[in-house]
Design a protein around this motif. Sequence first.
Motif, PDB file in Angstrom:
ATOM      1  N   ILE A  14     -95.152  69.190  18.243  1.00  0.00           N
ATOM      2  CA  ILE A  14     -94.346  68.373  17.474  1.00  0.00           C
ATOM      3  C   ILE A  14     -93.037  69.057  17.162  1.00  0.00           C
ATOM      4  N   LEU A  15     -92.025  68.282  17.777  1.00  0.00           N
ATOM      5  CA  LEU A  15     -90.674  68.407  17.692  1.00  0.00           C
ATOM      6  C   LEU A  15     -90.061  68.037  16.291  1.00  0.00           C
ATOM      7  N   SER A  16     -89.434  69.012  15.595  1.00  0.00           N
ATOM      8  CA  SER A  16     -88.855  68.529  14.279  1.00  0.00           C
ATOM      9  C   SER A  16     -87.475  68.913  14.294  1.00  0.00           C
ATOM     10  N   ALA A  17     -86.577  68.117  13.667  1.00  0.00           N
ATOM     11  CA  ALA A  17     -85.151  68.069  13.446  1.00  0.00           C
ATOM     12  C   ALA A  17     -84.864  69.196  12.377  1.00  0.00           C
ATOM     13  N   ALA A  18     -86.232  69.618  11.455  1.00  0.00           N
ATOM     14  CA  ALA A  18     -85.702  70.870  10.551  1.00  0.00           C
ATOM     15  C   ALA A  18     -85.484  72.194  11.304  1.00  0.00           C
ATOM     16  N   ASP A  19     -84.993  73.041  10.446  1.00  0.00           N
ATOM     17  CA  ASP A  19     -84.879  74.235  11.018  1.00  0.00           C
ATOM     18  C   ASP A  19     -86.108  75.200  10.159  1.00  0.00           C
ATOM     19  N   LEU A  20     -86.958  75.613  10.940  1.00  0.00           N
ATOM     20  CA  LEU A  20     -87.990  76.534  10.325  1.00  0.00           C
ATOM     21  C   LEU A  20     -87.774  77.938  11.125  1.00  0.00           C
ATOM     22  N   ALA A  78    -105.031  77.444  16.912  1.00  0.00           N
ATOM     23  CA  ALA A  78    -103.666  78.263  16.749  1.00  0.00           C
ATOM     24  C   ALA A  78    -102.722  77.087  16.450  1.00  0.00           C
ATOM     25  N   CYS A  79    -101.528  77.457  15.614  1.00  0.00           N
ATOM     26  CA  CYS A  79    -100.266  76.750  15.255  1.00  0.00           C
ATOM     27  C   CYS A  79     -99.244  77.568  15.099  1.00  0.00           C
ATOM     28  N   ARG A  80     -98.026  77.529  15.749  1.00  0.00           N
ATOM     29  CA  ARG A  80     -97.163  78.570  15.985  1.00  0.00           C
ATOM     30  C   ARG A  80     -95.735  77.772  16.126  1.00  0.00           C
ATOM     31  N   PHE A  81     -94.740  78.452  15.768  1.00  0.00           N
ATOM     32  CA  PHE A  81     -93.238  77.818  15.730  1.00  0.00           C
ATOM     33  C   PHE A  81     -92.382  78.538  16.736  1.00  0.00           C
ATOM     34  N   ALA A  82     -91.651  77.764  17.524  1.00  0.00           N
ATOM     35  CA  ALA A  82     -90.370  78.177  18.258  1.00  0.00           C
ATOM     36  C   ALA A  82     -89.270  77.450  17.895  1.00  0.00           C
ATOM     37  N   ASP A  83     -88.125  78.280  18.226  1.00  0.00           N
ATOM     38  CA  ASP A  83     -86.651  77.583  18.307  1.00  0.00           C
ATOM     39  C   ASP A  83     -86.640  76.481  19.364  1.00  0.00           C
ATOM     40  N   ALA A  84     -86.442  75.222  19.265  1.00  0.00           N
ATOM     41  CA  ALA A  84     -86.352  74.204  20.284  1.00  0.00           C
ATOM     42  C   ALA A  84     -85.053  74.296  20.896  1.00  0.00           C
ATOM     43  N   ARG A  85     -84.047  75.064  20.344  1.00  0.00           N
ATOM     44  CA  ARG A  85     -82.633  75.002  20.993  1.00  0.00           C
ATOM     45  C   ARG A  85     -82.501  76.218  21.943  1.00  0.00           C
ATOM     46  N   ALA A  86     -83.187  77.351  21.720  1.00  0.00           N
ATOM     47  CA  ALA A  86     -82.885  78.572  22.504  1.00  0.00           C
ATOM     48  C   ALA A  86     -83.048  78.225  23.839  1.00  0.00           C
ATOM     49  N   MET A 129     -79.651  85.686  -3.096  1.00  0.00           N
ATOM     50  CA  MET A 129     -80.851  85.005  -3.730  1.00  0.00           C
ATOM     51  C   MET A 129     -81.183  83.577  -3.192  1.00  0.00           C
ATOM     52  N   ALA A 130     -80.387  82.715  -2.833  1.00  0.00           N
ATOM     53  CA  ALA A 130     -80.454  81.323  -2.539  1.00  0.00           C
ATOM     54  C   ALA A 130     -80.935  81.367  -1.006  1.00  0.00           C
ATOM     55  N   SER A 131     -80.554  82.345  -0.329  1.00  0.00           N
ATOM     56  CA  SER A 131     -81.041  82.589   1.041  1.00  0.00           C
ATOM     57  C   SER A 131     -82.550  83.085   0.940  1.00  0.00           C
ATOM     58  N   LEU A 132     -82.734  84.166   0.235  1.00  0.00           N
ATOM     59  CA  LEU A 132     -84.121  84.687   0.019  1.00  0.00           C
ATOM     60  C   LEU A 132     -85.315  83.545  -0.374  1.00  0.00           C
ATOM     61  N   THR A 133     -84.698  82.772  -1.470  1.00  0.00           N
ATOM     62  CA  THR A 133     -85.279  81.413  -2.109  1.00  0.00           C
ATOM     63  C   THR A 133     -85.736  80.566  -0.720  1.00  0.00           C
ATOM     64  N   SER A 134     -84.802  80.279   0.024  1.00  0.00           N
ATOM     65  CA  SER A 134     -84.988  79.313   1.260  1.00  0.00           C
ATOM     66  C   SER A 134     -85.796  80.144   2.146  1.00  0.00           C
ATOM     67  N   GLU A 135     -85.793  81.280   2.234  1.00  0.00           N
ATOM     68  CA  GLU A 135     -86.737  81.870   3.231  1.00  0.00           C
ATOM     69  C   GLU A 135     -88.146  81.849   2.713  1.00  0.00           C
ATOM     70  N   ARG A 136     -88.448  81.921   1.573  1.00  0.00           N
ATOM     71  CA  ARG A 136     -89.791  81.918   0.683  1.00  0.00           C
ATOM     72  C   ARG A 136     -90.239  80.483   0.945  1.00  0.00           C
ATOM     73  N   ALA A 137     -89.250  79.647   0.771  1.00  0.00           N
ATOM     74  CA  ALA A 137     -89.874  78.203   0.751  1.00  0.00           C
ATOM     75  C   ALA A 137     -90.184  77.765   2.080  1.00  0.00           C
ATOM     76  N   ALA A 138     -89.526  78.212   3.236  1.00  0.00           N
ATOM     77  CA  ALA A 138     -89.989  78.149   4.678  1.00  0.00           C
ATOM     78  C   ALA A 138     -91.228  78.785   5.127  1.00  0.00           C
ATOM     79  N   GLY A 139     -91.296  80.008   4.373  1.00  0.00           N
ATOM     80  CA  GLY A 139     -92.422  80.660   4.766  1.00  0.00           C
ATOM     81  C   GLY A 139     -93.961  79.724   4.034  1.00  0.00           C
ATOM     82  N   ARG A 140     -93.456  79.407   3.093  1.00  0.00           N
ATOM     83  CA  ARG A 140     -94.690  78.614   2.297  1.00  0.00           C
ATOM     84  C   ARG A 140     -94.934  77.424   2.999  1.00  0.00           C
ATOM     85  N   LEU A 141     -93.971  76.553   3.623  1.00  0.00           N
ATOM     86  CA  LEU A 141     -94.196  75.285   4.261  1.00  0.00           C
ATOM     87  C   LEU A 141     -94.734  75.668   5.527  1.00  0.00           C
ATOM     88  N   LYS A 142     -94.457  76.912   6.386  1.00  0.00           N
ATOM     89  CA  LYS A 142     -95.188  76.891   7.463  1.00  0.00           C
ATOM     90  C   LYS A 142     -96.769  77.367   7.356  1.00  0.00           C
TER      91      LYS A 142
END
Length: 384
Positions: A179-185, A28-36, A1-14
């Motif tokens: 924008i590079l962010s230290a957050a995982d989105l 346009a505004c899109r998101f990528a994994d900066a570490r890949a 449930m915590a993971s689902l809540t986290s995913e929903r919160a990340a979706g709302r933030l995006k």
Amino acid sequence: MASLTSERAAGRLKARIRSRAEALGFAACRFADARAPWPNGEWLEDFVREGRHGEMGWMAETLARRSHPTAMWDGARTAIVLALNYGPPTDPLEGLKQTDAGYVSVYARGDDYHEIIKGRLKELAGLVARDTGADVKVFVDTAPLMEKPLAQRAGLGWQGKHTNLLSREHGNWLFLGVILSAADLPADAPEQEHCGSCRACLDACPTRAFPAPFQLDARRCISYLTIEHAGPWPVEHRLAAGNRIYGCDDCLAVCPWNKFAAAASEARLMARDALNAPPLARLLALDDAGFRALFAKSPVKRIGRARFLRNVLYAAANSADEALIAPVMALIDDDSALVRGAVAWALSRLMAEDRFNALRDQRLASEADSAVLGEWQRQVTWAI
């Protein structure tokens, strides 16, 4: 449930970030994994090793930092890629037919996009930092970050055979910021290449700057020559440039995906009258103050008057317009050797042979700069 809540919160933030980006005017505004991992660092290394970067020494100097987003900042976790639309309302290549006027690349006809984007990126980055509690860094293309591969990774578009970013929704007319962010989105799906068998962009290049699809030799590119190259151009490129005096849009403008592109609606991104087919005679008359005034808000100002007038003089040489002889002659004793050398070339193309030869004899006796003397002594193929 915590993971689902986290995913929903990340979706709302995006969604909140995207909504604010749209309000700021981004298309346009899109998101990528900066570490890949990605292959683009190796591609750039090959590009520099083969010398295709020309005089852009900063590319070699910053090669390690350009190799990957985390090489710029090892704390980066997410790349937020923003695009601003600067699409022209009509086919810009029609301007190439006006040989008595200069062709300025579409992106430089409005205000300097660096200044337009930077403040908006910082505002959006502040929202990201506040809502995630993580550090952020903002980049427009003056920093050693490869925005186009990141944009493709984020699903904003893909790098076409001309190596520029294009989009199914916006065509070829996009400014990018990151924008590079230290957050995982959560990352968005990447975009695939949709060029197929089309080679319109490759065939349109006036100087054949593409050795192969998806490869560019900047040394042959008119955008590079008009902006980055400091000295006189090779003659073959002078002849091929036509009336292009700052940048080149041919490979962008012929792309079939532009049928989906909308024209820019923001005033600062639209062409100013003074930069839309400016008469060559008027440009040739610019002194330092006039140059700075005309291009005060434009990226053109960064190349300086001498380099700009070199470009204008090459365009005058290609015009076959004898009415330009007088304004060209007015620059024959300019303080800049680069300008004086371009004057010699332009007059060799505009004047009758006997008149030019008489003038050349005079100048060989009075000119002290060896490079300018070389221009006066250059073998001429008469254009008239």
